[in-house]
Design a protein around this motif. Sequence first.
Motif, PDB file in Angstrom:
ATOM      1  N   CYS A 223       0.828  -1.209   0.000  1.00 24.14           N
ATOM      2  CA  CYS A 223       0.000   0.000   0.000  1.00 24.14           C
ATOM      3  C   CYS A 223       0.860   1.256   0.000  1.00 24.14           C
ATOM      4  N   ARG A 224       0.308   2.337  -0.517  1.00 26.04           N
ATOM      5  CA  ARG A 224       0.924   3.652  -0.401  1.00 26.04           C
ATOM      6  C   ARG A 224       0.070   4.459   0.569  1.00 26.04           C
ATOM      7  N   VAL A 225       0.692   5.299   1.375  1.00 29.72           N
ATOM      8  CA  VAL A 225      -0.030   6.062   2.402  1.00 29.72           C
ATOM      9  C   VAL A 225      -0.025   7.543   2.042  1.00 29.72           C
ATOM     10  N   LEU A 226      -1.219   8.105   1.946  1.00 30.64           N
ATOM     11  CA  LEU A 226      -1.412   9.525   1.648  1.00 30.64           C
ATOM     12  C   LEU A 226      -2.065  10.180   2.855  1.00 30.64           C
ATOM     13  N   VAL A 227      -1.396  11.149   3.455  1.00 30.93           N
ATOM     14  CA  VAL A 227      -1.865  11.773   4.688  1.00 30.93           C
ATOM     15  C   VAL A 227      -2.748  12.987   4.364  1.00 30.93           C
ATOM     16  N   LEU A 228      -3.822  13.151   5.134  1.00 28.76           N
ATOM     17  CA  LEU A 228      -4.691  14.316   5.051  1.00 28.76           C
ATOM     18  C   LEU A 228      -4.523  15.136   6.319  1.00 28.76           C
ATOM     19  N   ALA A 229      -4.377  16.451   6.178  1.00 23.64           N
ATOM     20  CA  ALA A 229      -4.192  17.305   7.358  1.00 23.64           C
ATOM     21  C   ALA A 229      -4.975  18.594   7.203  1.00 23.64           C
ATOM     22  N   GLY A 230      -5.431  19.126   8.344  1.00 21.53           N
ATOM     23  CA  GLY A 230      -6.131  20.398   8.325  1.00 21.53           C
ATOM     24  C   GLY A 230      -5.192  21.532   7.971  1.00 21.53           C
ATOM     25  N   GLU A 231      -3.946  21.430   8.419  1.00 16.30           N
ATOM     26  CA  GLU A 231      -2.902  22.392   8.081  1.00 16.30           C
ATOM     27  C   GLU A 231      -1.566  21.681   8.189  1.00 16.30           C
ATOM     28  N   ALA A 232      -0.573  22.205   7.505  1.00 17.47           N
ATOM     29  CA  ALA A 232       0.728  21.546   7.536  1.00 17.47           C
ATOM     30  C   ALA A 232       1.825  22.526   7.168  1.00 17.47           C
ATOM     31  N   THR A 233       3.009  22.260   7.680  1.00 16.57           N
ATOM     32  CA  THR A 233       4.198  23.034   7.343  1.00 16.57           C
ATOM     33  C   THR A 233       5.176  22.105   6.628  1.00 16.57           C
ATOM     34  N   ALA A 234       6.264  22.676   6.151  1.00 11.89           N
ATOM     35  CA  ALA A 234       7.278  21.868   5.473  1.00 11.89           C
ATOM     36  C   ALA A 234       7.835  20.790   6.399  1.00 11.89           C
ATOM     37  N   SER A 235       7.980  21.105   7.686  1.00 15.35           N
ATOM     38  CA  SER A 235       8.531  20.110   8.611  1.00 15.35           C
ATOM     39  C   SER A 235       7.581  18.936   8.787  1.00 15.35           C
ATOM     40  N   VAL A 236       6.267  19.209   8.800  1.00 16.16           N
ATOM     41  CA  VAL A 236       5.286  18.125   8.905  1.00 16.16           C
ATOM     42  C   VAL A 236       5.323  17.274   7.641  1.00 16.16           C
ATOM     43  N   ALA A 237       5.346  17.917   6.477  1.00 18.24           N
ATOM     44  CA  ALA A 237       5.404  17.182   5.217  1.00 18.24           C
ATOM     45  C   ALA A 237       6.673  16.333   5.132  1.00 18.24           C
ATOM     46  N   THR A 238       7.784  16.879   5.642  1.00 19.43           N
ATOM     47  CA  THR A 238       9.038  16.121   5.634  1.00 19.43           C
ATOM     48  C   THR A 238       8.937  14.902   6.534  1.00 19.43           C
ATOM     49  N   ARG A 239       8.265  15.042   7.679  1.00 20.03           N
ATOM     50  CA  ARG A 239       8.053  13.887   8.562  1.00 20.03           C
ATOM     51  C   ARG A 239       7.278  12.796   7.841  1.00 20.03           C
TER      52      ARG A 239
END
Length: 221
Positions: A88-104
């Motif tokens: 499987c591939r995992v695609l995350v949904l977020a209410g808001e995000a920064t570059a550091s969150v996306a990098t995580r």
Amino acid sequence: MPPSPPAATPGAAIRILLVEDHDMVAEAIRMALDRATDLEVVGRSASIGAGLADAARLSPDVVLLDRRLPDGDGIGGIAGLKAAAPHCRVLVLAGEATASVATRVAEAGGAGLLLKTDNLTELQDAVRRVAAGEVAFSKGLLSDVLDRLTGRTPDRGATLTPRERETLDLLGEGLGSAEISRRLGVAVNTARNHIQRVLEKLGARTQLEAVTTARRDGLLR
């Protein structure tokens, strides 16, 4: 580096497991995805724990994973989901995000991150891209993720708002959320939100790490 998981079978509908605890949000996402003939929501889980069990049982092509779940941060569940359903591939949904969150997300093995404010067509396209072995990040996040992953880290303080800079200064004085709320004249929950955004923008996991990073980068006197 381990080989990329195989893409979904050509011609078959992309099988999606939705991990989202809010019923109305989950139903809206399901309806949007099921409108496309090549996308099929095969299950919905309301927690990371349930998602792990459902991923093992259903073997989805894509797990659409909410970041905020009752039993923890969805990003922390990515490795477990990929172990439960290796292809499987995992695609995350977020209410808001920064570059550091996306990098995580990228560092945890996720295939992308979308904001819940993105339109439904972008969501459908993102699911297709990650099922095909590509990555999908909301506009403005991918270049920052690549910079961080390759060591080209931009100015960490550049995206701090004036209020977040005030919050960082107060953290540097050793104040906690209650004291910061009084100094800023805001509710404690609001102060906590400011602190969390400061941590995310500085790529820090704790307040101490945020202060240490800020001093090293010259953001604190």
